[in-house]
Write a protein that holds these residues in place. Structure first.
Motif, PDB file in Angstrom:
ATOM      1  N   LYS A  22      99.090 125.999 -14.360  1.00  0.00           N
ATOM      2  CA  LYS A  22      98.122 126.919 -13.626  1.00  0.00           C
ATOM      3  C   LYS A  22      97.862 127.503 -15.091  1.00  0.00           C
ATOM      4  N   ALA A  23      96.714 128.415 -14.813  1.00  0.00           N
ATOM      5  CA  ALA A  23      96.320 129.510 -15.533  1.00  0.00           C
ATOM      6  C   ALA A  23      95.154 129.793 -14.798  1.00  0.00           C
ATOM      7  N   TYR A  24      95.273 131.432 -14.559  1.00  0.00           N
ATOM      8  CA  TYR A  24      94.458 132.509 -13.040  1.00  0.00           C
ATOM      9  C   TYR A  24      93.720 133.107 -14.564  1.00  0.00           C
ATOM     10  N   LEU A  25      92.705 132.391 -14.856  1.00  0.00           N
ATOM     11  CA  LEU A  25      91.333 132.765 -15.527  1.00  0.00           C
ATOM     12  C   LEU A  25      90.737 133.530 -14.616  1.00  0.00           C
ATOM     13  N   LEU A  26      90.393 135.068 -15.534  1.00  0.00           N
ATOM     14  CA  LEU A  26      89.325 135.868 -14.871  1.00  0.00           C
ATOM     15  C   LEU A  26      87.963 136.289 -15.697  1.00  0.00           C
ATOM     16  N   MET A  27      86.846 136.278 -15.933  1.00  0.00           N
ATOM     17  CA  MET A  27      86.059 137.285 -16.424  1.00  0.00           C
ATOM     18  C   MET A  27      85.390 138.284 -15.776  1.00  0.00           C
ATOM     19  N   ASP A  28      85.650 139.245 -16.518  1.00  0.00           N
ATOM     20  CA  ASP A  28      85.196 140.393 -15.622  1.00  0.00           C
ATOM     21  C   ASP A  28      84.655 141.464 -16.355  1.00  0.00           C
TER      22      ASP A  28
ATOM     23  N   GLU B 122      85.725 136.610 -30.995  1.00  0.00           N
ATOM     24  CA  GLU B 122      85.182 136.708 -30.149  1.00  0.00           C
ATOM     25  C   GLU B 122      83.480 136.608 -30.651  1.00  0.00           C
ATOM     26  N   GLY B 123      82.319 135.317 -29.585  1.00  0.00           N
ATOM     27  CA  GLY B 123      81.376 135.489 -30.465  1.00  0.00           C
ATOM     28  C   GLY B 123      81.232 133.413 -30.222  1.00  0.00           C
ATOM     29  N   LYS B 124      81.817 133.270 -30.232  1.00  0.00           N
ATOM     30  CA  LYS B 124      82.802 131.382 -30.045  1.00  0.00           C
ATOM     31  C   LYS B 124      83.137 131.022 -29.020  1.00  0.00           C
ATOM     32  N   GLY B 125      82.543 132.109 -27.771  1.00  0.00           N
ATOM     33  CA  GLY B 125      83.147 131.300 -26.553  1.00  0.00           C
ATOM     34  C   GLY B 125      83.093 131.773 -25.927  1.00  0.00           C
ATOM     35  N   SER B 126      84.164 131.870 -24.931  1.00  0.00           N
ATOM     36  CA  SER B 126      83.860 132.446 -23.215  1.00  0.00           C
ATOM     37  C   SER B 126      85.508 133.613 -23.355  1.00  0.00           C
ATOM     38  N   ILE B 127      85.778 134.401 -23.061  1.00  0.00           N
ATOM     39  CA  ILE B 127      87.364 135.277 -23.175  1.00  0.00           C
ATOM     40  C   ILE B 127      87.221 135.548 -22.002  1.00  0.00           C
ATOM     41  N   TYR B 128      88.411 134.961 -21.270  1.00  0.00           N
ATOM     42  CA  TYR B 128      89.044 135.065 -20.142  1.00  0.00           C
ATOM     43  C   TYR B 128      90.553 135.842 -19.987  1.00  0.00           C
ATOM     44  N   GLU B 129      90.856 136.602 -19.033  1.00  0.00           N
ATOM     45  CA  GLU B 129      91.659 136.751 -18.983  1.00  0.00           C
ATOM     46  C   GLU B 129      92.722 136.751 -17.990  1.00  0.00           C
ATOM     47  N   LEU B 130      94.111 136.056 -18.933  1.00  0.00           N
ATOM     48  CA  LEU B 130      94.668 135.084 -18.222  1.00  0.00           C
ATOM     49  C   LEU B 130      95.658 136.088 -16.843  1.00  0.00           C
ATOM     50  N   VAL B 131      95.526 136.168 -15.194  1.00  0.00           N
ATOM     51  CA  VAL B 131      96.285 137.379 -14.826  1.00  0.00           C
ATOM     52  C   VAL B 131      97.377 137.069 -14.595  1.00  0.00           C
ATOM     53  N   HIS B 132      97.849 135.290 -14.181  1.00  0.00           N
ATOM     54  CA  HIS B 132      98.716 134.903 -14.629  1.00  0.00           C
ATOM     55  C   HIS B 132      99.508 133.406 -14.431  1.00  0.00           C
ATOM     56  N   LEU B 133     100.249 133.396 -14.885  1.00  0.00           N
ATOM     57  CA  LEU B 133     100.445 131.969 -15.955  1.00  0.00           C
ATOM     58  C   LEU B 133     102.239 131.094 -14.518  1.00  0.00           C
ATOM     59  N   SER B 134     100.951 129.815 -13.772  1.00  0.00           N
ATOM     60  CA  SER B 134     102.721 129.219 -12.896  1.00  0.00           C
ATOM     61  C   SER B 134     103.043 127.806 -14.679  1.00  0.00           C
ATOM     62  N   MET B 135     104.614 127.764 -14.111  1.00  0.00           N
ATOM     63  CA  MET B 135     104.761 126.438 -14.628  1.00  0.00           C
ATOM     64  C   MET B 135     105.228 125.623 -13.904  1.00  0.00           C
TER      65      MET B 135
END
Length: 171
Positions: free
Chosen positions: A39-45, A158-171
């Motif tokens: 699970k990738a916790y993704l944020l766009m800010d 950049e410009g080819k999609g949306s960039i998110y920050e990955l704040v936490h990764l659950s495995m």
């Protein structure tokens, strides 16, 4: 495997520290969750776009069903209301042994064109700097989404999609 994501769009003036604190407090609860590959916790800010968009890759539907129907998804319902859960079929999953170092995710979503012969689906871009990539599709909507995982912001994409920050990764 099953891909699952819900994109929660937040008001432009929303304090994203609230979401970051939520992830810091709750992120580890999905570490080791049954049937969860990650699970990738993704944020766009960004000032003009704020979004919380966790991405799940399930090994089987049992874990996903447990998450949705046994109270875990209720936290989302109570905090953000009813959300559309996007479901997709993983087509290609390529995770390097440094995948867990990823801090950013480039997301490229595109329609699948109508054709008379189904060809192999492939990633729209090849980038040797990504630590992993996942390609999912949804034949109900004839769309695909490519997720590229990076340790640093992928400036060349950049410009080819949306960039998110990955704040936490659950495995």
């Amino acid at each position: 495997m099953i891909g699952m994501q819900y994109n929660i769009t937040l008001p432009n003036d929303y304090d994203m520290k609230i979401i970051r604190k939520r992830i810091q407090h709750n992120g580890a609860k999905t570490d080791g969750f049954p049937d969860l590959l990650f699970k990738a916790y993704l944020l766009m800010d960004y000032p003009q776009r704020k979004e919380y968009a966790p991405l799940y890759l399930w090994k089987s539907n049992e874990g996903m069903n447990q998450f949705i129907f046994n109270g875990f998804y209720d936290n989302i319902l109570h905090s953000f209301g009813w959300q559309q859960i996007n479901i997709a079929i993983p087509y290609k999953v390529e995770l390097s042994n440094t995948f867990t170092k990823a801090k950013y995710v480039l997301v490229i979503e595109q329609e699948m064109p109508q054709v008379f012969d189904m060809n192999q689906l492939d990633f729209p871009y090849s980038d040797p700097h990504c630590l992993g990539r996942v390609l999912v599709y949804n034949p109900d909507k004839w769309r695909y989404v490519a997720f590229y995982f990076y340790q640093a912001i992928p400036e060349t994409m950049e410009g080819k999609g949306s960039i998110y920050e990955l704040v936490h990764l659950s495995m």
